[in-house]
Scaffold this motif. Structure first.
Motif, mmCIF file in Angstrom:
data_model
loop_
_atom_site.group_PDB
_atom_site.id
_atom_site.type_symbol
_atom_site.label_atom_id
_atom_site.label_comp_id
_atom_site.label_asym_id
_atom_site.label_seq_id
_atom_site.Cartn_x
_atom_site.Cartn_y
_atom_site.Cartn_z
ATOM 1 N N GLN A 209 -15.168 -1.727 -61.431
ATOM 2 C CA GLN A 209 -13.833 -1.164 -61.234
ATOM 3 C C GLN A 209 -13.059 -1.933 -60.163
ATOM 4 O O GLN A 209 -11.849 -2.147 -60.284
ATOM 5 C CB GLN A 209 -13.957 0.321 -60.863
ATOM 6 C CG GLN A 209 -14.436 1.182 -62.026
ATOM 7 C CD GLN A 209 -14.828 2.583 -61.585
ATOM 8 O OE1 GLN A 209 -15.199 2.807 -60.422
ATOM 9 N NE2 GLN A 209 -14.776 3.534 -62.504
ATOM 10 N N LYS A 210 -13.773 -2.354 -59.121
ATOM 11 C CA LYS A 210 -13.127 -3.180 -58.095
ATOM 12 C C LYS A 210 -12.648 -4.504 -58.694
ATOM 13 O O LYS A 210 -11.526 -4.946 -58.435
ATOM 14 C CB LYS A 210 -14.105 -3.468 -56.943
ATOM 15 C CG LYS A 210 -14.217 -2.366 -55.914
ATOM 16 C CD LYS A 210 -15.075 -2.834 -54.742
ATOM 17 C CE LYS A 210 -15.130 -1.774 -53.649
ATOM 18 N NZ LYS A 210 -15.948 -2.236 -52.489
ATOM 19 N N ASN A 211 -13.513 -5.100 -59.502
ATOM 20 C CA ASN A 211 -13.143 -6.373 -60.120
ATOM 21 C C ASN A 211 -11.986 -6.204 -61.095
ATOM 22 O O ASN A 211 -11.144 -7.092 -61.233
ATOM 23 C CB ASN A 211 -14.346 -6.974 -60.843
ATOM 24 C CG ASN A 211 -15.339 -7.599 -59.887
ATOM 25 O OD1 ASN A 211 -14.990 -8.012 -58.786
ATOM 26 N ND2 ASN A 211 -16.601 -7.675 -60.302
ATOM 27 N N SER A 212 -11.951 -5.066 -61.771
ATOM 28 C CA SER A 212 -10.857 -4.792 -62.696
ATOM 29 C C SER A 212 -9.526 -4.722 -61.949
ATOM 30 O O SER A 212 -8.510 -5.268 -62.398
ATOM 31 C CB SER A 212 -11.119 -3.483 -63.445
ATOM 32 O OG SER A 212 -10.054 -3.201 -64.330
ATOM 33 N N GLU A 213 -9.541 -4.056 -60.806
ATOM 34 C CA GLU A 213 -8.316 -3.982 -60.000
ATOM 35 C C GLU A 213 -7.977 -5.337 -59.397
ATOM 36 O O GLU A 213 -6.796 -5.708 -59.320
ATOM 37 C CB GLU A 213 -8.478 -2.922 -58.902
ATOM 38 C CG GLU A 213 -8.522 -1.511 -59.450
ATOM 39 C CD GLU A 213 -8.505 -0.448 -58.357
ATOM 40 O OE1 GLU A 213 -8.394 0.726 -58.697
ATOM 41 O OE2 GLU A 213 -8.593 -0.807 -57.163
#
Length: 249
Positions: A209-213
């Motif tokens: 999720q961090k990488n997605s953001e």
């Protein structure tokens, strides 16, 4: 001491593997070694050897390194080895070389034409602007929404250094999250935590999720750079690679 004598003396000081690299004047050579092991000396001697044993013009050789001090050091060493011809060899940094190409051949850099280098301050300002505009949940902590600004910039720099564009990174993150969702072993099957999501999966999901953001920020960052006619150091190299791949025959 003559330049020829100086070259011979330096060549004789090398070990067998170093000498092999210097004396291989045809085709590519890769030298893998730690700091302080003589890589610059090997590269300089190889240039001198190529000029001594072939009809290669000095101004057709390009030597690139990471810092201005290393480039200046290489120049001094080369001049002691081959004399004034050492001044005709193009020696510089990767970013300096790419920036020279951008300035001299702007027509080959559609994405950067008419642009200028983005300062550290302007890059930080752009990331803060992006974080202000969208309520990110994982890279904008509630207590300090700018806490990860430098980490975000460092991550974007690392992605660019690996040749990963914003589109490619978005595709990678979406694929990884989709794969996580499909995993059949993400829940405990037995014991007191049966049916609950495993801690390992939760960590992977949070990272995803961090990488997605981060991918969304990366995309917006690049869009703003282009709109404002700016480019960063990493763009110089990425766009030069793209130019050589698509425009140089």
């Amino acid at each position: 001491m003559t330049t020829e004598t100086n070259f011979t003396k330096n060549l004789e000081s090398l070990n067998s593997k170093q000498r092999e690299a210097v004396e291989t004047i045809e085709g590519p050579v890769m030298v893998i070694a730690g700091p302080g092991t003589g890589k610059t000396q090997i590269l300089t001697l190889r240039i001198a050897n190529i000029l001594a044993k072939t009809d290669t013009p000095a101004d057709s050789i390009l030597a690139l390194t990471f810092t201005e001090s290393a480039a200046a050091n290489m120049r001094r060493r080369l001049v002691t080895l081959i004399g004034s011809r050492g001044y005709y060899v193009t020696i510089g940094t990767f970013h300096g070389f790419c920036n020279t190409l951008i300035q001299e051949y702007p027509e080959n850099y559609e994405e950067l034409i008419g642009g200028k280098n983005a300062t550290e301050v302007s890059r930080i300002s752009i990331i803060r602007e992006i974080l202000d505009a969208v309520p990110y949940d994982h890279i904008k902590p509630f207590g300090d929404k700018y806490f990860y600004v430098r980490d975000i910039l460092a991550s974007i720099k690392n992605l660019k250094n690996e040749g990963i564009s914003e589109k490619t990174f978005t595709d990678i993150t979406e694929r990884e999250l989709a794969n996580l969702e499909k995993r059949q072993d993400k829940h405990h099957s037995t014991g007191p935590h049966a049916g609950k999501i495993k801690g390992e999966y939760q960590r992977q999901l949070k990272d995803g999720q961090k990488n997605s953001e981060l991918a969304k920020v990366y995309e917006k960052y690049q869009k703003i750079l282009r709109e404002r006619k700016l480019y960063d150091f990493e763009d110089m190299i990425l766009e030069t690679i793209k130019t050589f791949e698509t425009k140089v025959e």
